[in-house]
Enzyme design. Structure first.
Site, short mmCIF file in Angstrom:
data_model
loop_
_atom_site.label_atom_id
_atom_site.label_comp_id
_atom_site.label_asym_id
_atom_site.label_seq_id
_atom_site.Cartn_x
_atom_site.Cartn_y
_atom_site.Cartn_z
N LYS A 1 -15.20 -0.45 0.99
CA LYS A 1 -15.51 -1.76 1.57
C LYS A 1 -15.63 -1.64 3.09
O LYS A 1 -14.88 -0.92 3.74
CB LYS A 1 -14.47 -2.81 1.18
CG LYS A 1 -13.04 -2.46 1.53
CD LYS A 1 -12.07 -3.56 1.09
CE LYS A 1 -10.63 -3.20 1.42
NZ LYS A 1 -9.69 -4.30 1.12
N ASP B 1 -0.85 -2.94 -4.15
CA ASP B 1 -1.99 -2.88 -3.22
C ASP B 1 -2.60 -1.50 -3.36
O ASP B 1 -2.38 -0.82 -4.36
CB ASP B 1 -1.58 -3.21 -1.79
CG ASP B 1 -2.70 -3.89 -0.99
OD1 ASP B 1 -3.79 -3.30 -0.93
OD2 ASP B 1 -2.49 -4.99 -0.45
N ASP B 2 -3.36 -1.06 -2.35
CA ASP B 2 -4.07 0.20 -2.48
C ASP B 2 -3.11 1.36 -2.73
O ASP B 2 -2.08 1.50 -2.06
CB ASP B 2 -4.87 0.49 -1.20
CG ASP B 2 -6.00 -0.51 -0.98
OD1 ASP B 2 -6.71 -0.81 -1.96
OD2 ASP B 2 -6.17 -0.96 0.15
N HIS C 1 -4.35 -1.79 -6.21
CA HIS C 1 -5.74 -2.12 -5.93
C HIS C 1 -6.65 -0.92 -5.98
O HIS C 1 -7.82 -1.01 -5.63
CB HIS C 1 -5.86 -2.80 -4.57
CG HIS C 1 -5.20 -4.13 -4.49
ND1 HIS C 1 -5.15 -4.88 -3.33
CD2 HIS C 1 -4.55 -4.87 -5.44
CE1 HIS C 1 -4.50 -6.02 -3.56
NE2 HIS C 1 -4.12 -6.03 -4.83
N ASP D 1 0.84 -1.20 0.00
CA ASP D 1 0.00 0.00 0.00
C ASP D 1 0.87 1.25 0.00
O ASP D 1 1.90 1.30 0.68
CB ASP D 1 -0.88 0.06 1.24
CG ASP D 1 -1.71 -1.19 1.47
OD1 ASP D 1 -1.13 -2.30 1.43
OD2 ASP D 1 -2.92 -1.06 1.69
N ARG E 1 -13.09 2.02 -4.86
CA ARG E 1 -13.55 0.95 -3.97
C ARG E 1 -13.90 1.49 -2.59
O ARG E 1 -13.15 2.26 -2.00
CB ARG E 1 -12.47 -0.13 -3.84
CG ARG E 1 -12.86 -1.25 -2.87
CD ARG E 1 -11.98 -2.47 -3.01
NE ARG E 1 -10.59 -2.24 -2.59
CZ ARG E 1 -9.71 -3.23 -2.39
NH1 ARG E 1 -10.07 -4.50 -2.62
NH2 ARG E 1 -8.48 -2.96 -2.02
#
Length: 362
Positions: A258, A201-202, A223, A180, A256
């Site tokens: 979540k 990743d993010d 991500h 990340d 995104r």
């Protein structure tokens, strides 16, 4: 009593050079060439230059508790010896701190030594940089390469990142995972301006906090731009987040949100504006309330509300096997959304969307 000459000689031996000071004044400018010298001498310096430091294995470059107003400059190449440990490689705190990189500098973590494709599992890997309690401060122009795991862990108020480069491109083929770029939690007032990120990743993950602004970002290979996962933390509130004028390419997701299944909390006042996506492998836009143990379950719950979410000018394409938009909400927990000029093409339509506001399309 030691003479000033003897003190200066000691500083040079210990990896520190002091300038612009008299024997009875705090030193104005210090250049450190070792992590130990930086830790020992940091409180005496209003300007700290970190020159070609090689940080010993299992050791943090400790710049916590800096004097208010300190300037920190990374110069040359900063490196880190290898050890399997949790890190962080660098930790910094204080108020009104200004962090910059000198021309040609590089913070080279050489993360491939740790990468095994397993991220937070597998061998223990250090996080890169803790900006915890780095309040009313700025980090500008840092050039970072190949972090072993997450890059910036942000727990701070009124902090601004500008023109930060995080280049973990080597991780695409060498086993980088959970790298990340910016993980934000328990923070009020975080500004991230024109970051360039290639990771696994993010690009951004906001887990808790308020008044977060991310603009002008280039996000490659990861991500996407994420809120969450929200839930099961000490702070489960995300409020007033604007993510705008950014591109997401060759990533699993673009936009995104979540939340954790069975948890409580709130996500509100979220804006994604002028986001352009391409080469997305999983979801163009995904909002889901079913995460458990790091994985979706397909069974959403409504304990974390997602309110006042605005998507405007979110456009681009996903891969043919990807889902363009996936919206999975608990009963009554998603409300007051605005959906304007959301155009995602190239992939599949979802047949599993549930409980989303009627203004959205799935």
């Amino acid at each position: 009593m030691h003479s000033f000459a003897s003190l200066l000689a000691y500083g040079l031996v210990a990896g520190a050079t002091f300038a612009s000071a008299s024997p009875i004044e705090a030193r104005d400018s210090c250049t450190f060439t070792t992590a130990a010298a930086a830790k020992a001498g940091k409180a005496k310096c209003s300007t700290i230059t970190l020159n070609n430091i090689e940080v010993p294995a299992g050791t943090t470059l400790d710049l916590t508790g800096l004097t208010s107003g300190t300037k920190v400059i990374f110069e040359g190449t900063t490196t880190f010896q290898y050890e399997e440990w949790a890190g962080p490689l660098i930790s910094m705190s204080g108020e009104h701190i200004t962090v910059t990189g000198a021309s040609g500098h590089l913070i080279n973590c050489d993360g491939a030594r740790w990468w095994d494709g397993k991220g937070t599992s597998g061998k223990k890997k250090p996080k890169f940089f803790y900006a915890h309690g780095l309040d009313s401060s700025s980090i500008t122009g840092l050039n970072i390469k190949n972090t072993p795991l997450m890059a910036f862990s942000v727990q701070a108020n009124d902090i601004t990142f500008t023109d930060v480069t995080i280049n973990n491109a080597d991780g695409d083929t060498q086993g980088g995972h959970n790298t990340d770029a910016f993980d934000v939690g328990n923070s009020v007032g975080v500004n991230i301006i024109k970051p360039w990120v290639h990771n696994q990743d993010d690009c951004l993950a906001v887990n808790s906090g308020e008044n977060i602004w991310f603009t002008g970002g280039t996000c490659i290979g990861g991500h996407g731009l994420s809120i969450g996962s929200v839930g099961d933390r000490s702070n489960n509130v995300v409020k007033n987040v604007t993510i705008e004028h950014s591109t997401v390419s060759n990533s699993e997701n673009a936009v995104r949100i979540k939340t954790i299944s069975g948890a409580t909390g709130s996500v509100s006042e979220i804006t994604y504006s002028n986001i352009v996506m391409s080469g997305i492998s999983d979801y163009g836009v995904v909002i889901q309330q079913d995460y458990e143990d790091g994985k979706p379950t397909g069974k959403p719950t409504n304990g974390v509300t997602i309110q006042d979410v605005k998507l405007e000018s979110v456009t681009g394409s996903v891969d043919s096997g990807a889902t363009e938009i996936y919206l999975l909400c608990g009963s009554g927990s998603c409300s007051d959304w605005t959906w304007d000029d959301v155009k995602v093409t190239g992939g599949k339509k979802s047949t599993a969307c549930k409980n989303f506001p009627s203004v959205a399309s799935c």
